[in-house]
Write a protein that holds these residues in place. Sequence first.
Motif, PDB file in Angstrom:
ATOM      1  N   VAL A 142       0.847  -1.201   0.000  1.00 47.37           N
ATOM      2  CA  VAL A 142       0.000   0.000   0.000  1.00 47.37           C
ATOM      3  C   VAL A 142       0.884   1.253   0.000  1.00 47.37           C
ATOM      4  O   VAL A 142       0.641   2.207  -0.758  1.00 47.37           O
ATOM      5  CB  VAL A 142      -0.932   0.015   1.238  1.00 47.37           C
ATOM      6  CG1 VAL A 142      -1.820   1.246   1.216  1.00 47.37           C
ATOM      7  CG2 VAL A 142      -1.772  -1.251   1.280  1.00 47.37           C
ATOM      8  N   ALA A 143       1.930   1.229   0.822  1.00 47.78           N
ATOM      9  CA  ALA A 143       2.860   2.366   0.862  1.00 47.78           C
ATOM     10  C   ALA A 143       3.544   2.545  -0.488  1.00 47.78           C
ATOM     11  O   ALA A 143       3.714   3.670  -0.973  1.00 47.78           O
ATOM     12  CB  ALA A 143       3.896   2.142   1.959  1.00 47.78           C
ATOM     13  N   PRO A 343      -6.489  10.750  -8.218  1.00 47.42           N
ATOM     14  CA  PRO A 343      -7.216  10.281  -7.010  1.00 47.42           C
ATOM     15  C   PRO A 343      -8.360   9.317  -7.355  1.00 47.42           C
ATOM     16  O   PRO A 343      -8.619   8.372  -6.600  1.00 47.42           O
ATOM     17  CB  PRO A 343      -7.767  11.577  -6.412  1.00 47.42           C
ATOM     18  CG  PRO A 343      -6.861  12.647  -6.907  1.00 47.42           C
ATOM     19  CD  PRO A 343      -6.459  12.218  -8.276  1.00 47.42           C
ATOM     20  N   LEU A 344      -9.019   9.535  -8.504  1.00 52.80           N
ATOM     21  CA  LEU A 344     -10.099   8.624  -8.913  1.00 52.80           C
ATOM     22  C   LEU A 344      -9.555   7.207  -9.128  1.00 52.80           C
ATOM     23  O   LEU A 344     -10.197   6.218  -8.774  1.00 52.80           O
ATOM     24  CB  LEU A 344     -10.754   9.116 -10.208  1.00 52.80           C
ATOM     25  CG  LEU A 344     -11.929  10.086 -10.071  1.00 52.80           C
ATOM     26  CD1 LEU A 344     -12.414  10.490 -11.452  1.00 52.80           C
ATOM     27  CD2 LEU A 344     -13.075   9.443  -9.292  1.00 52.80           C
ATOM     28  N   ALA A 350      -8.194   1.899  -2.728  1.00 48.03           N
ATOM     29  CA  ALA A 350      -8.636   2.272  -1.374  1.00 48.03           C
ATOM     30  C   ALA A 350      -9.736   1.327  -0.881  1.00 48.03           C
ATOM     31  O   ALA A 350      -9.720   0.881   0.269  1.00 48.03           O
ATOM     32  CB  ALA A 350      -9.131   3.712  -1.374  1.00 48.03           C
ATOM     33  N   VAL A 351     -10.683   1.013  -1.787  1.00 50.50           N
ATOM     34  CA  VAL A 351     -11.779   0.100  -1.428  1.00 50.50           C
ATOM     35  C   VAL A 351     -11.215  -1.271  -1.076  1.00 50.50           C
ATOM     36  O   VAL A 351     -11.611  -1.905  -0.094  1.00 50.50           O
ATOM     37  CB  VAL A 351     -12.798  -0.010  -2.595  1.00 50.50           C
ATOM     38  CG1 VAL A 351     -13.790  -1.132  -2.358  1.00 50.50           C
ATOM     39  CG2 VAL A 351     -13.517   1.313  -2.776  1.00 50.50           C
ATOM     40  N   THR A 352     -10.246  -1.720  -1.902  1.00 52.30           N
ATOM     41  CA  THR A 352      -9.618  -3.025  -1.681  1.00 52.30           C
ATOM     42  C   THR A 352      -8.958  -3.098  -0.310  1.00 52.30           C
ATOM     43  O   THR A 352      -9.161  -4.049   0.444  1.00 52.30           O
ATOM     44  CB  THR A 352      -8.546  -3.277  -2.771  1.00 52.30           C
ATOM     45  OG1 THR A 352      -9.197  -3.278  -4.026  1.00 52.30           O
ATOM     46  CG2 THR A 352      -7.850  -4.593  -2.573  1.00 52.30           C
ATOM     47  N   VAL A 353      -8.168  -2.089  -0.007  1.00 49.99           N
ATOM     48  CA  VAL A 353      -7.443  -2.076   1.269  1.00 49.99           C
ATOM     49  C   VAL A 353      -8.431  -1.994   2.443  1.00 49.99           C
ATOM     50  O   VAL A 353      -8.279  -2.694   3.446  1.00 49.99           O
ATOM     51  CB  VAL A 353      -6.442  -0.896   1.307  1.00 49.99           C
ATOM     52  CG1 VAL A 353      -5.798  -0.771   2.682  1.00 49.99           C
ATOM     53  CG2 VAL A 353      -5.372  -1.093   0.241  1.00 49.99           C
ATOM     54  N   ALA A 354      -9.472  -1.155   2.265  1.00 56.43           N
ATOM     55  CA  ALA A 354     -10.454  -0.969   3.346  1.00 56.43           C
ATOM     56  C   ALA A 354     -11.213  -2.265   3.649  1.00 56.43           C
ATOM     57  O   ALA A 354     -11.625  -2.496   4.791  1.00 56.43           O
ATOM     58  CB  ALA A 354     -11.436   0.131   2.968  1.00 56.43           C
ATOM     59  N   THR A 355     -11.391  -3.104   2.624  1.00 56.28           N
ATOM     60  CA  THR A 355     -12.134  -4.352   2.829  1.00 56.28           C
ATOM     61  C   THR A 355     -11.216  -5.534   3.162  1.00 56.28           C
ATOM     62  O   THR A 355     -11.670  -6.684   3.214  1.00 56.28           O
ATOM     63  CB  THR A 355     -12.979  -4.697   1.585  1.00 56.28           C
ATOM     64  OG1 THR A 355     -12.124  -4.691   0.436  1.00 56.28           O
ATOM     65  CG2 THR A 355     -14.118  -3.698   1.386  1.00 56.28           C
TER      66      THR A 355
END
Lengths: 481, 92
Positions: A142-143, A343-344, A350-355
């Motif tokens: 992610v980083a 950003p789009l 972002a969704v992947t990491v959040a889930t």
Amino acid sequence: MVGQRLRRTSEFDGLDRRAVTGADLVAHSVAVVCPAGSALGLAFVLPTIVGPGAWLSVLIGFGVAYLLASAFGQFGSRVTAAGSLYTYAAKGVGACAALMVCLSLLLGYLVLVSFGLAAAGRRVDVGMTTLTGQTMPGWLDVAAVGVLALLCLWVIGRGIRWSTRFAFIAEALALACLGMVLVATAVVHGLPTAAHLSLAGAEPGRILAGAALIMTITVGFESAAALGVEAARPFRTVPGSLRATVLLTGAVFLLSVVINSGPAGARGATSGHWFRPGTVHSPVDGLVMLTMVLPFATLALCACTALTRLVFSLAREGLLPARLGTADPRTRTPRAATLVVLPLAFTPIAVTVATGHPVGWAAGHLLNTSTVILCVAYAITAVAVVPFLSSIDELNARAVVVALAAAAGVALLTAVVVAEDSMTGRYGVLGTLSTVVLAGLAWWAWLRSRQPRVLARVGTHEVPLTSEVLLNPITMGRARG
Amino acid sequence: MGEPDGFLARQPAAVDSAFAVLEKIAQLGPGTSARQLVEELPMSKATVYRIVKHLVEQEYLVRTPDLTGFMLGRRVLALAGAVTDEPESVTP
């Protein structure tokens, strides 16, 4: 009469006109196809997937791509624009189909940016694990994605000459790395014999499915068309770069598949473990994997560049807010569009990491769908060649045959992918495709009823500037002698 | 790349044809179409299209805004400009 319709400044004023050389333009398109990354992955497993005749799948897949490149070249040698296939489709089949192509390109390029960043981040993680033999912390990929996105933003912000030259150097390094892996594979395992390349036992259905798979990795070869305004001698370099991209990437991929059709494939040399199959700790494989961060990051960079030019073009036509059609006066890049697009592209990650999924999970799933949608856009644009050439009274048999063969070829291979998707009970591709068609239709109907002036501007191309033509009667007299 | 203008020295006929196209467009004026060139010049349709395409690529010709016709481009302008800027260079 002609003079009245010429312009003193370009429709796309603000971009760095005629700045990109032919070689850098080819590098830009090659970067989006990402041949080194694909060859080190898919080429090592394709012989296992297809069985005998994997090389034929490559020839068919890239053959269709070459026909498409030739068909798009009919537009590229006559029209200069930043809207790429969207502008081309508008010239041939009108605004409604062009808006569908436009939505396909927006979605396709956005997913390619996201995929490129996620794949690069993933390779940092896997490469470090293979290099050190130790599991990396979960936040590393992610980083890495964040750092690489900032790098892309910085390179794009330096100007189009910088970003295309960056792509050139990155692809040269990646292809050199691929070359070393292929040479090592051939030396260690041996070259394939005629028996390995025989078509005995080949299944036409599997070869066709392999060709469909190959076609999906060729998407993005047309991205150079979005740099039409910024290319030097665009009527020569844009069509040439489309064809050169397909020939170069096709040759690289064919060579990779042929080498892996031999003893190397049989002995289990697989993607990610080219030198020491079945071993987690392999410093050499780790270094190769880390080198592959570069082409995937460059894929994100170049797909983002093409996407920003499309957004810039749409804003200039009035289809998107005018702010997105502004360019930075110093670097001559569409900065506002870049700051919106990047950003789009982060959203799926972002969704992947959040889930709690691996970083490339969403982008990988979206990639299959978006490539099919891009292929449908290719088919529409290829068909558009015929009415376009007819409208300017330059229709010829060869162009018609190539365009229709390209459209039929890409339609057939797309149908194979959609059928495979449907047979496994997944209807994501079909559903998204239907959504894009309906959204394009709705957009066209809304523009027709509410903004007919904007609709009339759909597919705007760059007309010659008064400084580029010889119109003054006195000067014309001198020229005649 | 080795032949910047795409013509080979052994193809003087191609050079003649290219100049014939340029001169005909200069004579007929901006907006001359490919069809008009085919009617006016003793060349086949395919030859005219090929030469026109090449001259557009090299920017000796420019398409009109509606894409149906042709005008003389900036490289012709540059040639003419070079002569008018430095008249002594062409004086024998």
